[in-house]
Design a protein around this motif. Structure first.
Motif, PDB file in Angstrom:
ATOM      1  N   LEU A   1      -4.766  -7.418 -17.235  1.00  0.00           N
ATOM      2  CA  LEU A   1      -5.853  -6.665 -16.617  1.00  0.00           C
ATOM      3  C   LEU A   1      -5.994  -6.922 -15.117  1.00  0.00           C
ATOM      4  CD1 LEU A   1      -8.587  -7.129 -19.376  1.00  0.00           C
ATOM      5  CD2 LEU A   1      -7.018  -5.208 -19.061  1.00  0.00           C
ATOM      6  N   PHE A   2      -5.211  -7.849 -14.589  1.00  0.00           N
ATOM      7  CA  PHE A   2      -5.324  -8.187 -13.165  1.00  0.00           C
ATOM      8  C   PHE A   2      -3.943  -8.258 -12.532  1.00  0.00           C
ATOM      9  CE2 PHE A   2      -5.699 -11.153  -9.585  1.00  0.00           C
ATOM     10  CZ  PHE A   2      -6.725 -10.552  -8.872  1.00  0.00           C
ATOM     11  N   ASP A   3      -3.765  -7.530 -11.441  1.00  0.00           N
ATOM     12  CA  ASP A   3      -2.518  -7.539 -10.685  1.00  0.00           C
ATOM     13  C   ASP A   3      -2.580  -8.693  -9.672  1.00  0.00           C
ATOM     14  OD1 ASP A   3      -0.294  -7.108  -9.143  1.00  0.00           O
ATOM     15  OD2 ASP A   3      -0.735  -5.007  -8.691  1.00  0.00           O
ATOM     16  N   PRO A   4      -1.694  -9.699  -9.809  1.00  0.00           N
ATOM     17  CA  PRO A   4      -1.760 -10.840  -8.895  1.00  0.00           C
ATOM     18  C   PRO A   4      -1.168 -10.569  -7.516  1.00  0.00           C
ATOM     19  CG  PRO A   4       0.049 -11.131 -10.431  1.00  0.00           C
ATOM     20  CD  PRO A   4      -0.654  -9.864 -10.841  1.00  0.00           C
ATOM     21  N   ALA A   5      -0.675  -9.361  -7.283  1.00  0.00           N
ATOM     22  CA  ALA A   5      -0.099  -9.035  -5.972  1.00  0.00           C
ATOM     23  C   ALA A   5      -1.164  -9.162  -4.884  1.00  0.00           C
ATOM     24  CB  ALA A   5       0.454  -7.612  -5.989  1.00  0.00           C
ATOM     25  N   PRO A   6      -0.750  -9.413  -3.633  1.00  0.00           N
ATOM     26  CA  PRO A   6      -1.724  -9.530  -2.546  1.00  0.00           C
ATOM     27  C   PRO A   6      -2.603  -8.284  -2.446  1.00  0.00           C
ATOM     28  CG  PRO A   6       0.441 -10.249  -1.809  1.00  0.00           C
ATOM     29  CD  PRO A   6       0.632  -9.652  -3.173  1.00  0.00           C
ATOM     30  N   GLU A   7      -3.861  -8.496  -2.177  1.00  0.00           N
ATOM     31  CA  GLU A   7      -4.810  -7.401  -2.042  1.00  0.00           C
ATOM     32  C   GLU A   7      -4.445  -6.508  -0.862  1.00  0.00           C
ATOM     33  OE1 GLU A   7      -9.546  -6.843  -0.924  1.00  0.00           O
ATOM     34  OE2 GLU A   7      -8.849  -8.684  -1.908  1.00  0.00           O
ATOM     35  N   PRO A   8      -4.372  -5.184  -1.044  1.00  0.00           N
ATOM     36  CA  PRO A   8      -4.060  -4.307   0.081  1.00  0.00           C
ATOM     37  C   PRO A   8      -5.210  -4.294   1.090  1.00  0.00           C
ATOM     38  CG  PRO A   8      -4.699  -3.005  -1.814  1.00  0.00           C
ATOM     39  CD  PRO A   8      -4.608  -4.427  -2.288  1.00  0.00           C
ATOM     40  N   GLY A   9      -4.873  -4.428   2.372  1.00  0.00           N
ATOM     41  CA  GLY A   9      -5.894  -4.396   3.400  1.00  0.00           C
ATOM     42  C   GLY A   9      -6.292  -2.984   3.754  1.00  0.00           C
ATOM     43  N   PRO A  10      -7.301  -2.829   4.605  1.00  0.00           N
ATOM     44  CA  PRO A  10      -7.750  -1.493   5.010  1.00  0.00           C
ATOM     45  C   PRO A  10      -6.644  -0.649   5.622  1.00  0.00           C
ATOM     46  CG  PRO A  10      -9.364  -3.150   5.640  1.00  0.00           C
ATOM     47  CD  PRO A  10      -8.167  -3.895   5.152  1.00  0.00           C
ATOM     48  N   ALA A  11      -5.750  -1.261   6.398  1.00  0.00           N
ATOM     49  CA  ALA A  11      -4.664  -0.500   7.029  1.00  0.00           C
ATOM     50  C   ALA A  11      -3.724   0.084   5.981  1.00  0.00           C
ATOM     51  CB  ALA A  11      -3.897  -1.392   8.002  1.00  0.00           C
ATOM     52  N   ALA A  12      -3.409  -0.702   4.938  1.00  0.00           N
ATOM     53  CA  ALA A  12      -2.525  -0.208   3.881  1.00  0.00           C
ATOM     54  C   ALA A  12      -3.197   0.920   3.100  1.00  0.00           C
ATOM     55  CB  ALA A  12      -2.150  -1.353   2.942  1.00  0.00           C
ATOM     56  N   LEU A  13      -4.479   0.789   2.827  1.00  0.00           N
ATOM     57  CA  LEU A  13      -5.202   1.850   2.120  1.00  0.00           C
ATOM     58  C   LEU A  13      -5.289   3.107   2.973  1.00  0.00           C
ATOM     59  CD1 LEU A  13      -8.115  -0.234   0.542  1.00  0.00           C
ATOM     60  CD2 LEU A  13      -6.095   0.662  -0.624  1.00  0.00           C
ATOM     61  N   GLU A  14      -5.517   2.936   4.271  1.00  0.00           N
ATOM     62  CA  GLU A  14      -5.574   4.095   5.163  1.00  0.00           C
ATOM     63  C   GLU A  14      -4.240   4.827   5.194  1.00  0.00           C
ATOM     64  OE1 GLU A  14      -6.662   5.246   9.812  1.00  0.00           O
ATOM     65  OE2 GLU A  14      -6.790   3.163   9.127  1.00  0.00           O
ATOM     66  N   GLU A  15      -3.146   4.078   5.188  1.00  0.00           N
ATOM     67  CA  GLU A  15      -1.829   4.704   5.195  1.00  0.00           C
ATOM     68  C   GLU A  15      -1.603   5.515   3.920  1.00  0.00           C
ATOM     69  OE1 GLU A  15       1.831   6.037   6.245  1.00  0.00           O
ATOM     70  OE2 GLU A  15       0.302   5.087   7.499  1.00  0.00           O
ATOM     71  N   MET A  16      -2.041   5.000   2.768  1.00  0.00           N
ATOM     72  CA  MET A  16      -1.912   5.753   1.520  1.00  0.00           C
ATOM     73  C   MET A  16      -2.737   7.039   1.572  1.00  0.00           C
ATOM     74  SD  MET A  16      -1.765   2.994  -1.611  1.00  0.00           S
ATOM     75  CE  MET A  16      -3.037   1.859  -1.067  1.00  0.00           C
ATOM     76  N   ALA A  17      -3.942   6.936   2.099  1.00  0.00           N
ATOM     77  CA  ALA A  17      -4.794   8.118   2.206  1.00  0.00           C
ATOM     78  C   ALA A  17      -4.169   9.155   3.133  1.00  0.00           C
ATOM     79  CB  ALA A  17      -6.176   7.721   2.702  1.00  0.00           C
ATOM     80  N   LEU A  18      -3.602   8.708   4.256  1.00  0.00           N
ATOM     81  CA  LEU A  18      -2.955   9.630   5.193  1.00  0.00           C
ATOM     82  C   LEU A  18      -1.733  10.292   4.575  1.00  0.00           C
ATOM     83  CD1 LEU A  18      -3.238   7.510   8.470  1.00  0.00           C
ATOM     84  CD2 LEU A  18      -4.399   9.683   8.001  1.00  0.00           C
ATOM     85  N   GLN A  19      -0.971   9.536   3.795  1.00  0.00           N
ATOM     86  CA  GLN A  19       0.195  10.119   3.109  1.00  0.00           C
ATOM     87  C   GLN A  19      -0.245  11.204   2.140  1.00  0.00           C
ATOM     88  OE1 GLN A  19       2.380   6.984   1.185  1.00  0.00           O
ATOM     89  NE2 GLN A  19       2.872   5.928   3.097  1.00  0.00           N
ATOM     90  N   SER A  20      -1.312  10.946   1.407  1.00  0.00           N
ATOM     91  CA  SER A  20      -1.812  11.932   0.461  1.00  0.00           C
ATOM     92  C   SER A  20      -2.258  13.197   1.189  1.00  0.00           C
ATOM     93  CB  SER A  20      -2.978  11.326  -0.332  1.00  0.00           C
ATOM     94  OG  SER A  20      -3.538  12.251  -1.218  1.00  0.00           O
ATOM     95  N   GLU A  21      -3.003  13.036   2.280  1.00  0.00           N
ATOM     96  CA  GLU A  21      -3.475  14.187   3.037  1.00  0.00           C
ATOM     97  C   GLU A  21      -2.313  14.983   3.610  1.00  0.00           C
ATOM     98  OE1 GLU A  21      -6.855  14.903   6.387  1.00  0.00           O
ATOM     99  OE2 GLU A  21      -5.183  13.605   6.974  1.00  0.00           O
ATOM    100  N   ALA A  22      -1.333  14.301   4.193  1.00  0.00           N
ATOM    101  CA  ALA A  22      -0.194  14.987   4.807  1.00  0.00           C
ATOM    102  C   ALA A  22       0.603  15.769   3.771  1.00  0.00           C
ATOM    103  CB  ALA A  22       0.700  13.978   5.520  1.00  0.00           C
ATOM    104  N   ALA A  23       0.775  15.190   2.584  1.00  0.00           N
ATOM    105  CA  ALA A  23       1.533  15.882   1.538  1.00  0.00           C
ATOM    106  C   ALA A  23       0.805  17.133   1.073  1.00  0.00           C
ATOM    107  CB  ALA A  23       1.767  14.941   0.364  1.00  0.00           C
ATOM    108  N   ALA A  24      -0.523  17.079   0.995  1.00  0.00           N
ATOM    109  CA  ALA A  24      -1.285  18.262   0.605  1.00  0.00           C
ATOM    110  C   ALA A  24      -1.190  19.351   1.664  1.00  0.00           C
ATOM    111  CB  ALA A  24      -2.742  17.888   0.351  1.00  0.00           C
TER     112      ALA A  24
END
Length: 445
Positions: free
Chosen positions: A113-136
């Protein structure tokens, strides 16, 4: 620290006069990023520890919660909870589980139930959001993206009960979503795509989510009202779980006890077509609803809610089970500020043999519903009416997108006339394929 807090809450409850008590402590954090037009639109971060306490005295109960966990606050919470419980009405069904009923295995590690990978920071989350927007935006016909976002949260929970039970778990959650708009002026259409997973490696790509949102928005361009009449309706798999959710709500012990369920007299009766089973499995790895024990410390186990079309059981916590003279199904869920209540975890519906495309070909003329809005559902009779949008089918093929229509029927009859497709997706807590329902009423043009 959470364990220490729950012990302090139980001790304070005993000192205040409680006969029995439950203490819950949650340490949670969440980060969310939204972008628009290639820029950061909104960012938020929330974290903190919250505590909750339920006390019981002579068949009475009360619950309190708070975000301050100082010693003085804990004592004050306990005194207030006890005072509230003494003023509450008596309910003979209130009470804790017997010690021999409690889960012995309290290690949730196997559920992942828990992913031990390092927590994504705001910059990484912003990049994912930008990728989603650009693809749309790259999808021909998309006018703009209303919103695109990415999020990460983690949560640690510890539950301690005066009957000797204590246990907890950690959960993580990643999410990406995108809402795209096509068309111009009064003919604009909106559609959405979003996914969430416990483990980052299980997430689809952000660009895939954005592209799907764009394609869905473009497919809705030129939508108009369908004809009025009685037609077959195919519930797309992204919303079909809601239809089965009405059944799950109707077999919830709280509704049965109140007598406000359209399935209150249906135990051991047929509620779905032959061959269809609804199986609850709380032990599926990497699913956000999975749990090794319930909110009252009872061990969870897989069970059939419906077997071969026949209703086999309600969803019960200890209180509703006692009211009905039955045993709990270890279905208790709870938040910080209230007592346990019945709920469900992962529910899997039997799939059919045909693809959605084959069912569309067979339906000839009718409606594919991809989104629902508004709701008029009578919980006692099962009468059903909802606004809908999707696609009109002529001669077994999609003809044009539709909106501004209402679909109606009776849930008891609708569920007996459904045919499941074979396209259920693995990452849904209620795993249901597209469902073809015969003979519903469509109110359109």
């Amino acid at each position: 620290m959470l364990k220490t807090l729950t012990h302090a809450l139980l001790q304070a409850a005993r000192e205040a006069g409680a006969e029995d008590a439950e203490a819950l402590a949650i340490n949670a954090s969440a980060t969310g990023i939204d972008v628009r037009a290639g820029r950061l639109e909104h960012a938020e971060r929330a974290d903190g520890i919250e505590i909750g306490l339920r006390v019981m005295i002579g068949g009475r109960q009360a619950s309190v919660s708070g975000a301050d966990h100082s010693e003085d606050t804990i004592r004050t919470m306990a005194r207030r909870a006890v005072a509230m419980a003494r003023a509450a009405p008596v309910d003979d069904s209130i009470g804790l589980a017997d010690p021999d009923q409690l889960a012995q295995d309290r290690d949730s590690t196997m559920l992942e139930l828990f992913d031990p990978a390092p927590e994504p920071g705001p910059a990484a989350l912003e990049e994912m959001a930008l990728q989603s927007e650009a693809a749309a935006l790259a999808v021909p016909g998309v006018r703009t993206v209303e919103s695109a976002g990415a999020s990460y949260s983690k949560r640690e929970t510890w539950l301690a009960i005066s009957n000797g039970f204590e246990g907890g778990h950690q959960r993580s959650q990643y999410g990406v979503s995108c809402t795209a708009i096509s068309g111009e002026g009064l003919k604009m259409e909106r559609d959405h795509a979003g996914e969430g997973r416990i483990w980052a490696e299980d997430m689809p790509g952000a660009d895939e989510i954005g592209r799907l949102a764009g394609e869905r928005a473009v497919a809705r361009s030129g939508a108009r009202k369908p004809p009025t009449g009685a037609y077959p309706i195919l519930y797309d798999e992204r919303i079909s779980s809601g239809l089965i959710g009405h059944l799950l709500g109707a077999v919830n012990g709280s509704a049965i006890v109140r007598g406000s369920s359209w399935l209150r007299d249906a135990m051991d009766m047929q509620v779905l077509p032959d061959g269809i089973t609804l199986r609850e499995n709380p032990h599926l790895p990497r699913m956000s609803s999975s749990r090794i024990f319930d909110a009252e410390g009872l061990p969870t186990a897989p069970r059939d809610i419906v077997s071969d079309g026949i209703l086999k059981g309600w969803s019960l916590d200890l209180s509703t089970a006692r009211k009905l003279g039955l045993q709990s199904t270890a279905s208790a869920v709870r938040g910080l500020g209230g007592p346990p209540a019945p709920g469900v975890s992962n529910v899997i519906m039997t799939e059919g043999e045909l693809t959605p495309q084959q069912l569309i070909a067979e339906m000839g003329r009718g409606l594919i519903v991809t989104s629902l809005l508004g709701s008029s559902i009578n919980p006692t009779t099962g009468d059903y009416s909802r606004g809908a949008a999707g696609f009109w089918v002529e001669n077994g093929e999609i003809s044009y997108p539709i909106n501004e229509c209402t679909i109606a029927g009776n849930l008891r009859e609708m569920l007996m006339r459904l045919t499941p497709a074979n396209d259920a997706r693995d990452w849904r807590s209620i795993r249901v394929p597209s469902l073809l329902v015969e003979g519903m009423t469509v109110a359109g043009a």
